[in-house]
Design an enzyme around this catalytic site. Structure first.
Site, PDB file in Angstrom:
ATOM      1  N   ARG A   1       0.840  -1.195   0.000  1.00 19.42           N
ATOM      2  CA  ARG A   1       0.000   0.000   0.000  1.00 19.42           C
ATOM      3  C   ARG A   1       0.878   1.249   0.000  1.00 19.42           C
ATOM      4  O   ARG A   1       1.046   1.917   1.019  1.00 19.42           O
ATOM      5  CB  ARG A   1      -0.930  -0.021   1.213  1.00 19.42           C
ATOM      6  CG  ARG A   1      -2.058  -1.048   1.113  1.00 19.42           C
ATOM      7  CD  ARG A   1      -2.944  -0.747  -0.078  1.00 19.42           C
ATOM      8  NE  ARG A   1      -4.027  -1.691  -0.254  1.00 19.42           N
ATOM      9  CZ  ARG A   1      -5.277  -1.488   0.152  1.00 19.42           C
ATOM     10  NH1 ARG A   1      -5.596  -0.393   0.787  1.00 19.42           N
ATOM     11  NH2 ARG A   1      -6.197  -2.394  -0.090  1.00 19.42           N
TER      12      ARG A   1
ATOM     13  N   GLN B   1      -0.821   2.680  -6.499  1.00 19.40           N
ATOM     14  CA  GLN B   1      -2.241   2.984  -6.594  1.00 19.40           C
ATOM     15  C   GLN B   1      -2.806   2.713  -7.985  1.00 19.40           C
ATOM     16  O   GLN B   1      -3.938   2.232  -8.131  1.00 19.40           O
ATOM     17  CB  GLN B   1      -2.492   4.441  -6.193  1.00 19.40           C
ATOM     18  CG  GLN B   1      -2.305   4.687  -4.709  1.00 19.40           C
ATOM     19  CD  GLN B   1      -2.550   6.133  -4.320  1.00 19.40           C
ATOM     20  OE1 GLN B   1      -2.799   6.985  -5.171  1.00 19.40           O
ATOM     21  NE2 GLN B   1      -2.480   6.423  -3.034  1.00 19.40           N
TER      22      GLN B   1
ATOM     23  N   SER C   1      -8.620  -2.496  -5.265  1.00 20.23           N
ATOM     24  CA  SER C   1      -9.407  -1.269  -5.154  1.00 20.23           C
ATOM     25  C   SER C   1     -10.248  -1.015  -6.394  1.00 20.23           C
ATOM     26  O   SER C   1     -11.423  -0.648  -6.303  1.00 20.23           O
ATOM     27  CB  SER C   1      -8.484  -0.068  -4.897  1.00 20.23           C
ATOM     28  OG  SER C   1      -7.884  -0.159  -3.627  1.00 20.23           O
TER      29      SER C   1
END
Length: 383
Positions: A122, A127, A133
């Site tokens: 993380r 990302q 996610s």
């Protein structure tokens, strides 16, 4: 010599996603990689073989041929899948390693380099590669639509000359990416939304998307990386007792709670549902991993008897495939962003000093190397 990326057609029944789109193929090609796509791999995601070919991919059924070639996969590979791969192949996909240690042993003995995108650290650099996610975002949205379809009332408050229709009271349990998207979607539909999560950061996150946070008389249960940790039996039972009045008051319940590497926590027992209103709907996003709701079963919508009548309980299965076009679009760029970050002059060359690599690589050079796996399964790793 350029590394070649192979995009397979998924084999699991009901899985409609694919790990590449025409846009992601162009990104891979721009990094100097060759790309091969299995015939028909994108058919359920609305991508034709011609579209892949126009983006620069080769349409072929063959698998990786040797060291440095890369295989993309959505669902975890099986031992028979690995048998078809030559030594030195790099696999990239969702691995679910805690439940597939035997497959990891096979990957190690076959001298494959295995990357798990569901194990990415993380960190900010990861990302754009975060498959958990990107897919949870869609799942949270779809759960609310499933609930709305099964609910025999309107979601939002409506005032008419004939009377006023009350808004649906929505309870979301678990406020990760899926839960927050469920809150936001239910709020946009006009529901009155409350939510609960064991993590200390959840209250502000719930409020940020329009929900009301439920504060229970329990300490937070934070684990590393922003995840929740598993509760002990006594504490989990106390949590269920405190949640019971909120369950009984809800018209719609969406459960999304998960603990990495463990079965989904049981949040709602059958006894807790006894006082729910007739016509209420419960959607369990965690049904495939053990279930947050005792009465749920994956892939089913069942009537559950309560004192006032019956409640509809929906156990989710393959929910991402219900949105295969958008799910594949996000998934494909997650994969492309990860592999291009490992690519140097057209070759996939993992740098094990890079946190991105060391945090997601499970097997390499004939061994299981990830510390979370070696610590939890020392006997299996030693075989």
């Amino acid at each position: 010599m350029s590394s070649r990326v192979f995009v397979r057609a998924e084999k699991v029944a009901g899985e409609k996603r694919v790990t590449a789109t025409a846009d992601s193929v162009r990104k891979l090609k721009a990094a100097g990689l060759d790309v091969s796509v299995a015939p028909g791999a994108g058919r359920f995601a609305g991508i034709t073989d011609e579209a892949y070919a126009a983006a620069g991919a080769t349409i072929e059924s063959s698998l990786p041929r040797g060291a440095g070639d890369v295989l993309f996969h959505v669902r975890p590979l099986t031992a028979s899948d690995l048998d078809a791969l030559p030594s030195g192949t790099v696999t990239v996909g969702v691995v679910d390693p805690f439940n597939n240690v035997g497959v990891l042993q096979k990957a190690a003995s076959s001298r494959l380099t295995t990357f798990a995108l569901d194990f990415l650290p993380r960190i900010s650099r990861a990302q754009s590669m975060d498959v958990l996610s990107s897919q949870a975002l869609l799942a949270g949205y779809k759960c609310v639509l499933l609930a709305a379809d099964a609910f025999d009332r309107m979601f939002g408050m409506t005032m008419t000359a004939a009377g006023t229709l009350a808004p649906a009271r929505v309870l979301v349990l678990g406020a990760g990416v899926a839960g927050l998207q469920a809150i936001a979607t239910a709020k946009r539909l006009g529901g009155v939304v409350s939510a609960y999560d064991v993590r200390s950061s959840s209250a502000d996150e719930v409020r940020s998307v329009g929900g009301t946070f439920i504060a229970l008389d329990l300490e937070a249960a934070d684990a590393s990386g922003g995840y929740a940790k598993e509760l002990g039996a006594a504490r989990a039972q106390r949590q269920r007792e405190l949640l019971t009045p909120f369950v009984e008051a809800a018209d719609i319940i969406i459960t999304t709670a998960a603990v990495p590497g463990r079965p989904a926590p049981l949040l709602i027992t059958s006894a807790m549902m006894g006082g729910m209103k007739a016509g209420s709907v419960v959607v369990d996003l965690a049904a495939e991993t053990g279930g947050n709701v005792e009465a749920s079963m994956p892939g089913t919508s069942i009537p559950f008897p309560v004192a006032a009548g019956q409640v509809t309980v929906i156990g989710v299965r393959d929910i991402h495939s219900d949105l295969a076009i958008d799910a594949s679009k996000l998934l494909a760029m997650n994969f492309a962003n990860f592999v291009t970050a490992l690519t140097v002059e057209g070759e996939v060359v993992p740098d094990f000093s890079d946190e991105l690599v060391s945090g997601s690589c499970l097997t390499h050079d004939g061994a299981i190397i990830h510390p979370r796996i070696t610590e939890l399964f020392p006997e299996e790793v030693a075989r």
